[in-house]
Design an enzyme around this catalytic site. Structure first.
Site, PDB file in Angstrom:
ATOM      1  N   CYS A  75       0.797  -1.250   0.079  1.00  0.00           N
ATOM      2  CA  CYS A  75      -0.143  -0.003  -0.110  1.00  0.00           C
ATOM      3  C   CYS A  75       0.746   1.416  -0.013  1.00  0.00           C
ATOM      4  O   CYS A  75       0.274   2.315  -0.395  1.00  0.00           O
ATOM      5  CB  CYS A  75      -0.957   0.182   1.137  1.00  0.00           C
ATOM      6  N   ARG A 166      -8.790   2.356  11.972  1.00  0.00           N
ATOM      7  CA  ARG A 166      -8.191   1.838  10.701  1.00  0.00           C
ATOM      8  C   ARG A 166      -8.986   1.689   9.546  1.00  0.00           C
ATOM      9  O   ARG A 166      -9.858   0.926   9.370  1.00  0.00           O
ATOM     10  CB  ARG A 166      -7.273   0.583  11.038  1.00  0.00           C
TER      11      ARG A 166
END
Length: 353
Positions: A75, A166
């Protein structure tokens, strides 16, 4: 031995968060890939299975047939922090990042070859907005139009199941039309008290020098009008996102302590923060452990997704052996886009050489 309901492969496996979740849903992992030796060590200790290395060098023809492909592809090229860092170094990001941003196309070439019944991909929230949304559009275009999958996407915040904020993007794809719905999580947030240990070694308490530095750093950025700085929390709070850089100073999640400097989380607390079971073995030193948990997925979120995907697939007859002739015909009449052909050719060149 309990018979598995389906098979799956675990790409960019890290320390096995997705594997734990899909095994809990009744699956059997038939292949895994992870390039980092330290993460491989943790994975081996917990699953008695050593992942293959760099996925760009793996021939998809050597990967076993499977029902579901799961991948939390890197990511950093798409994250806010990753993009900022690369911009500051005058380096490309996203699909222009030649080492990480194009790894999605290695996932695509494996899906293209094996035609699994389903896949689950995970990435950071910023993937949606990267390059003004063009990156996400390309990914969806490849999955839907070039590969012919029915793709559902959603951003989920894990704070309902673990005490941290998150947000991650999840892409659930199916070869056939299925009645899939994303799981609904409770709105009530969890608290750090649920994961904190009662007795903490003194080495996790910040030194006077580091604590003073972090306070000065935060004050400097407050004066400049931005929000950079440490995150100080207590037992009733929900933490910021745990990142792979937590080992550097622990500043994103600092726990208040009465009468002394705050402390960082222990690796076991980080494991709990990511939803790993107490039985999960931490076999590396603190620094790599922090990186591994910061890079991981939140296991209970993936477990809920896995259950929903398996339920959707249960409506299909023998998903592993079902004929994919219709899909092959569709692909023949809908050739791959020039962009995907270029990326797949590049990936195959790496494998062959």
């Amino acid at each position: 031995m309990k018979k598995s309901r389906f098979t799956f492969i675990d790409l960019f496996a890290g320390i096995g968060g997705m594997r734990l979740a899909f095994e809990a849903a009744g699956g059997r992992c038939v292949f895994s890939s992870e390039w980092d030796p330290s993460a491989q060590k943790t994975y081996l200790s917990n699953f008695r299975d050593l992942p293959e290395g760099d996925v760009t060098k793996i021939d998809e023809r050597g990967i076993p047939a499977h029902d579901i492909l799961v991948a939390g592809f890197p990511c950093q090229p798409f994250s806010i922090a990753g993009v900022s860092k690369k911009n500051s170094l005058n380096r490309p990001h996203g699909f222009q990042d030649k080492t990480q941003g194009t790894l999605f196309f290695d996932v695509a070439r494996i899906i293209k070859h094996h035609r699994p019944s389903a896949f689950l991909l995970e990435n950071v929230k910023n993937l949606r907005g990267h390059d003004q949304g063009r990156t996400f559009k390309v990914i969806l275009d490849v999955l839907r139009n070039d590969l012919g999958y029915h793709v559902f996407d959603k951003t989920i915040d894990a704070r309902a199941v673990v005490p941290q904020h998150r947000e991650r993007v999840y892409l659930a794809g199916f070869r056939d039309r299925v009645p899939f719905e994303f799981p609904v999580f409770p709105t009530k947030e969890t608290r750090l008290a649920d994961i904190l240990e009662p007795r903490i070694p003194s080495k996790y308490t910040l030194s006077d020098k580091l604590w003073q530095y972090l306070q000065r750093y935060a004050e400097k950025h407050r004066a400049a009008g931005n929000g950079f700085g440490f995150g100080l929390v207590g037992p009733i709070d929900t933490a910021r996102t745990l990142s792979a850089r937590y080992y550097k100073d622990g500043s994103e999640i600092l726990i208040r302590q009465r009468g002394k400097n705050p402390r960082r989380l222990t690796p076991r607390e980080c494991a709990r923060l990511m939803g790993f079971p107490e039985s999960f073995r931490i076999v590396v030193a603190d620094t790599p452990a922090y990186k591994q948990f910061g890079n991981s997925v939140v296991v209970p979120v993936i477990a809920a997704l896995a259950r929903k995907m398996v339920k959707a697939l249960s409506n299909l007859e023998s998903p592993a052996s079902r004929s994919s002739s219709r899909e092959k015909e569709k692909l023949q009449s809908n050739p791959f886009s020039p962009l995907l052909n270029e990326r797949l050719a590049a990936s195959w060149h790496v494998v062959q050489n």
